[in-house]
Design an enzyme around this catalytic site. Structure first.
Site, PDB file in Angstrom:
ATOM      1  N   SER A 181      34.457  27.521  70.406  1.00 38.19           N
ATOM      2  CA  SER A 181      34.053  26.158  70.763  1.00 38.19           C
ATOM      3  C   SER A 181      34.790  25.753  72.027  1.00 38.19           C
ATOM      4  O   SER A 181      35.835  26.333  72.366  1.00 38.19           O
ATOM      5  CB  SER A 181      34.408  25.197  69.621  1.00 38.19           C
ATOM      6  OG  SER A 181      34.291  23.850  70.022  1.00 38.19           O
ATOM      7  N   TYR A 194      40.672  21.496  63.742  1.00 33.88           N
ATOM      8  CA  TYR A 194      39.516  22.237  64.268  1.00 33.88           C
ATOM      9  C   TYR A 194      39.850  22.890  65.600  1.00 33.88           C
ATOM     10  O   TYR A 194      39.578  24.079  65.810  1.00 33.88           O
ATOM     11  CB  TYR A 194      38.330  21.284  64.419  1.00 33.88           C
ATOM     12  CG  TYR A 194      37.052  21.945  64.888  1.00 33.88           C
ATOM     13  CD1 TYR A 194      36.235  22.625  63.987  1.00 33.88           C
ATOM     14  CD2 TYR A 194      36.661  21.879  66.223  1.00 33.88           C
ATOM     15  CE1 TYR A 194      35.060  23.229  64.406  1.00 33.88           C
ATOM     16  CE2 TYR A 194      35.486  22.474  66.653  1.00 33.88           C
ATOM     17  CZ  TYR A 194      34.687  23.149  65.746  1.00 33.88           C
ATOM     18  OH  TYR A 194      33.526  23.748  66.175  1.00 33.88           O
TER      19      TYR A 194
END
Length: 310
Positions: A181, A194
């Protein structure tokens, strides 16, 4: 103490490196003139395994790979999601197997991997795609959620890769894809667990690539994929007017194309590379202001999400 001979040898090696670097740049320039259709590799009859293949971009990648003649294996914790992916792939004329497995369970990964090899065959392309997000500030995030985030987003990559890499190394052929990501390259408020887990995934890919190079396994490719937040439900409510959520179709298309081109890294969208450069060049205070202007600081303010593995 370094002697004269060692210094002379190092100088010769540095000259060679400079010449080789120029050659590499010329190669890149020449390849940009070659149409992409001639540069994409053929994956017909290749076995492609996608974790998190029961929904989102995982399912879309399964469909796109199947359309190119690949044999698809989808892994997902959701039996229902897996079945739907199989149905869609078969309906489009492709071949697909599904295995319901919790990728955070190391032994389950190894056991299921053995079944895949026995029932389907040796995996040619492994796509570590499964991911999960909590979307809470550090002090509001339960310890169990932090642990689960790391187990799904990064630690599971060790188990899946260890399960299928030996066969790839034996034939010096294969491809390992890490769906990370942009959060794995830049931090973000309310996404500490995250971001940290995705930074781990980025480090996993980079280190694996260097390790394969050191082993002389140039036939095994790796691709790191770093998209911005995707509108699959995982990031429902997140985003800003300057950094809108990406569509799953767009991300899946760019990802598959990057894999077929054997790119070592794919950043989605491409203009995000400019932000990387600014992030490295600007002072910390200037970076903080830029984050405020682009809405990065408030990206998760309206987050709802479905908080399920994708």
């Amino acid at each position: 103490m370094v002697n004269t001979m060692d210094l002379a040898k190092l100088l010769v090696q540095m000259v060679f490196w400079l010449v080789y670097t120029v050659y590499c740049w010329l190669e890149v320039l020449v390849l940009t003139l070659v149409p992409r259709s001639y540069r994409r590799k053929d994956i017909k009859a290749n076995i492609v395994l996608v974790t998190g293949g029961g929904s989102g971009i995982g399912r879309l990648m399964c469909l796109k790979m199947a359309a190119r003649g690949a044999v698809i294996v989808t892994w997902d914790i959701s039996h229902k999601g897996n079945d739907e992916t199989v149905r869609q792939v078969l309906a489009s004329g492709g071949k697909c197997w599904s295995f319901t497995v919790d990728i955070t369970d190391r032994q389950a990964v190894y056991t299921t991997a053995a079944k895949v090899k026995q029932q389907v065959g040796k995996v040619d392309i492994l796509i570590n795609n499964a991911g999960i997000v909590t979307g809470k500030k550090l002090l509001d995030c339960p310890d169990e959620s932090i642990i689960k985030t790391f187990q799904v987003n990064s630690i599971s990559h060790f188990w899946t890769t260890k399960a299928f890499l030996p066969d790839m190394m034996a034939s010096n052929h294969g491809h390992i894809v890490t769906i990370a990501s942009m959060a794995g390259k830049c931090g973000c408020s309310s996404l500490i667990d995250y971001c940290a887990s995705k930074h781990s995934a980025v480090g996993f890919d980079e280190s694996l690539r260097l390790e394969l190079h050191a082993e002389g396994k140039d036939g095994i490719k790796t691709t790191l994929v770093c998209p911005m937040q995707i509108s699959t439900g995982m990031f429902e409510g997140a985003g800003s007017k300057y950094l809108p959520l990406l569509t799953p179709e767009y991300v899946a298309e760019k990802t598959v194309d990057g894999i077929l081109m054997n790119y070592y890294a794919v950043y989605i969208p491409g203009y995000i590379n400019f932000i990387f450069i600014l992030n490295m060049l600007l002072p910390e205070k200037a970076n903080n202001i830029m984050a405020d202007l682009l809405g990065v600081s408030s990206l998760m303010d309206n987050f709802v999400g479905n908080r399920k593995v994708n």
